[in-house]
Design an enzyme around this catalytic site. Structure first.
Site, mmCIF file in Angstrom:
data_model
loop_
_atom_site.group_PDB
_atom_site.id
_atom_site.type_symbol
_atom_site.label_atom_id
_atom_site.label_comp_id
_atom_site.label_asym_id
_atom_site.label_seq_id
_atom_site.Cartn_x
_atom_site.Cartn_y
_atom_site.Cartn_z
ATOM 1 N N HIS A 109 14.245 -37.586 15.161
ATOM 2 C CA HIS A 109 15.320 -38.250 14.414
ATOM 3 C C HIS A 109 16.511 -38.570 15.317
ATOM 4 O O HIS A 109 17.669 -38.331 14.978
ATOM 5 C CB HIS A 109 15.764 -37.407 13.219
ATOM 6 N N HIS A 166 38.331 -3.353 31.752
ATOM 7 C CA HIS A 166 37.059 -4.066 31.653
ATOM 8 C C HIS A 166 36.866 -4.972 32.868
ATOM 9 O O HIS A 166 37.768 -5.692 33.280
ATOM 10 C CB HIS A 166 37.027 -4.917 30.377
ATOM 11 N N GLU A 193 18.511 -22.395 14.750
ATOM 12 C CA GLU A 193 18.094 -23.037 16.000
ATOM 13 C C GLU A 193 18.290 -22.137 17.213
ATOM 14 O O GLU A 193 17.512 -22.192 18.167
ATOM 15 C CB GLU A 193 18.838 -24.356 16.191
#
Length: 615
Positions: A405, A253, A356
């Site tokens: 927040h 790889h 998210e």
């Protein structure tokens, strides 16, 4: 192309992948060779694209999620006539457009930067959403993924979101070559294991021999004809296909082939096959562009308004005046106030739920199609998507991120909900803009200003109400600041932003009662920072106190220090920040416990000018 022609094209893609990596002395040819047949069939028979007009609204979109297989992508560009052989052999060299992992900064045909695995499919979902819900165009989105990245949770966020949105214009092609970087993947060649997972999320799946070009051709046709579901084509392949010395072998790889000339000969030698890619259908951009008058909300001095409320109202007004603005939220729209936009402009609102990573990826995908996204969640939870933010900067994507927040000022919810690292996180992003308003009118102006900035833009908002201190016609430039108090007799400067601005003003009043004049700077632009104003304050007062509702590392204190790294003398400086792990308490108690309230600021100021009274 017929079967024989497709086989020849696939061999050419393999040969050119080997040649490019050999010329570079690095790269991932074996990962490219496994997917060569998949790419050949797509390029020749199904992909609709005008390489001379990459912004053509009818173009299909291709995302190489396994970005390390860039030699294959560049070989395909050569086959399509977009680049020539000489450029192909500049792969990975300095100043070459052909980087180790592709980016749209260098190449107009690349939709998004890849290389951090697990991001291509989530961004592809965003592009497909744009096609379905905003562009109203019939272009297809093709994403080529590796099997190793299927271990990433972001892939499964994307899988669920794509099925939930019925994205039948999205096809994910999985190159299941069995081998990852250090050895076999979790499921190896068990195609059914992958198919069951995607089926469980609601995808149509097709299992196929990835080296049988006719079977791959039929699979692509089936994907195009499938309605109501995204399609996953799960292809069994062999890493290093076609070269006996490397085929399906571990330990190769990310390395050029050891005997490149012999491998090229084994593959049949170089070829000059050219592909006439199908032209895209006639299409036009249907979404609105930057036009219309933006009437921002206005508040009177003395009003009590949370900056998160101002964000929601300002974004809604911006969306009314600009048809290219879209909003996303992570299932906290009632807290971030993105719900205001959703009620007025539901067709341009995207609910991403508590995912998210997918929210930011969707924003990136929408931005590639020319939309101006605003994505909001609690500041603390944007940390979860930070790698997507980082890669969005690599892409050169234009995103507006909003973290609500923030800081200990949220009060009783405790530290798991408090964004105390976000300024440092966003300041460190290449080319980013970081803004932290203290009142409603300032917030509204900055929300509008963000739309025309470049790169990653971050706005920090607060939960609690704050007194409006600026008039509705006050101007706020990105990179600027506001001097709220000053006199020729100032002996120190208090530098604050957001919730600490009113604390700094109160501290200045207390200091004045003790005979110490203090200047107050509202450093609403944390990046770029207003160096000139800070340097002038240092020269005229000699002492600076920075105060922030954030950890001491990487926030406002460090931004101020950056103004004095040009060799000039650094002023006497005290930095007040959150240094302990907070618990649950009221907002006022939190500021006091963190040592960032007015009393603590005044005490620090007295010590700094050596006026402290010893009792």
């Amino acid at each position: 192309m017929n079967t024989a022609e497709l086989v020849e094209l696939a061999q050419q893609l393999r040969v050119d992948s080997v040649r490019a990596s050999d010329a570079a002395g690095s790269g991932h040819p074996t990962s490219s060779m496994s997917a060569a047949d998949l790419m050949a069939v797509l390029l020749a028979n199904h992909f609709r694209y005008d390489f001379e007009r990459p912004d053509h609204p009818g173009n299909d979109r291709f995302v190489l999620s396994k970005g390390h297989a860039s030699p294959l992508l560049y070989a395909a560009y050569k086959a399509a006539g977009a680049i020539d052989d000489a450029e192909l052999l500049t792969f990975r060299k300095q100043d070459s457009r052909l980087e180790g992992h592709p980016t749209p900064r260098r190449l107009p045909w690349v939709e998004t930067a890849t290389g951090s695995l697990g991001q291509g499919l989530p961004v592809g979902v965003g592009i497909a959403l744009a096609g379905k819900r905003l562009d109203h165009s019939n272009y297809r989105v093709w994403v080529l993924c590796g099997d190793s990245e299927l271990a990433e949770g972001s892939v499964w966020e994307a899988a669920e979101h794509a099925a939930y949105e019925n994205l039948d214009n999205l096809t994910a092609i999985f190159d299941v070559n069995r081998l990852g970087q250090r050895g076999p993947t979790r499921h190896g060649h068990d195609l059914d294991a992958y198919a069951r997972r995607f089926q469980a999320f609601g995808w149509h799946t097709i299992e196929v021999d990835g080296h049988d070009v006719d079977a791959v051709d039929r699979a692509y046709g089936e994907a195009i004809s499938t309605t109501g579901q995204p399609t996953a084509i799960i292809a069994r392949t062999l890493k290093g296909k076609g070269v006996a010395a490397v085929q399906d072998r571990e330990g190769l790889h990310g390395k050029p082939l050891p005997e490149a000339d012999e491998a090229i000969a084994e593959l049949g030698g170089p070829r000059e096959v050219r592909v006439q890619v199908h032209e895209p259908p006639a299409a036009r951009m249907l979404h609105a562009v930057r036009s219309g008058h933006v009437e921002l909300p206005r508040w009177d001095k003395g009003d009590e308004v949370a900056t998160r409320n101002a964000y929601g109202q300002a974004l809604t007004a911006l969306g009314t005046g600009r048809g290219d603005v879209v909003a996303l939220d992570g299932e906290v729209g009632d807290s971030t106030r993105a719900e205001f936009f959703a009620k007025e402009h539901p067709e341009r609102y995207f609910e991403c739920y508590i995912a998210e990573q997918q929210m930011v990826a969707t924003a990136v995908g929408l931005a590639t199609r020319g939309w101006v996204p605003y994505a909001a969640t609690f500041a603390a939870f944007l940390t979860r998507a930070y790698d997507f933010v980082r890669m969005a900067a690599v892409s050169g994507a234009g995103l507006n991120l909003v973290g609500s927040h923030s800081g200990v000022a949220i009060g009783q919810d405790g530290p798991s909900q408090m964004g105390l690292e976000d300024l440092a996180m966003m300041r460190s992003v290449h080319g980013s803009t970081v803004l932290y308003p203290c009142d409603a009118n300032q917030t509204a102006r900055l929300v509008a200003a963000m739309a025309d900035c470049e790169g990653i833009r971050y706005l920090r908002t607060s939960r609690g109400e704050s007194t409006v201190i600026y008039g509705p016609d006050e101007e706020f430039t990105v990179g600027g600041s506001k001097v709220l108090r000053s006199s020729p007799d100032d002996r120190l400067t208090l530098v604050a932003a957001g919730v600490t601005v009113p604390e700094a003003l109160a501290a200045a009043e207390a200091l004045e009662r003790d005979g110490i004049r203090a200047r107050v700077i509202d450093l609403y632009s944390v990046k770029p920072v207003d160096r000139d104003t800070l340097r002038r304050a240092a020269e005229e007062t000699g002492c600076l106190v920075t105060v922030e509702d954030h950890h001491e590392e990487g926030g406002i204190g460090d931004a101020v220090l950056d103004a004095f790294l040009d060799g000039r003398p650094v002023p006497r400086l005290v930095r007040l920040a959150v240094r302990t792990m907070p618990g649950s308490a009221s907002p006022e108690e939190q500021l006091r416990a963190a040592g960032i309230d007015a009393e603590a600021i005044a005490a620090a100021g007295k010590l700094l000018v050596e006026e402290a009274v010893v009792r």
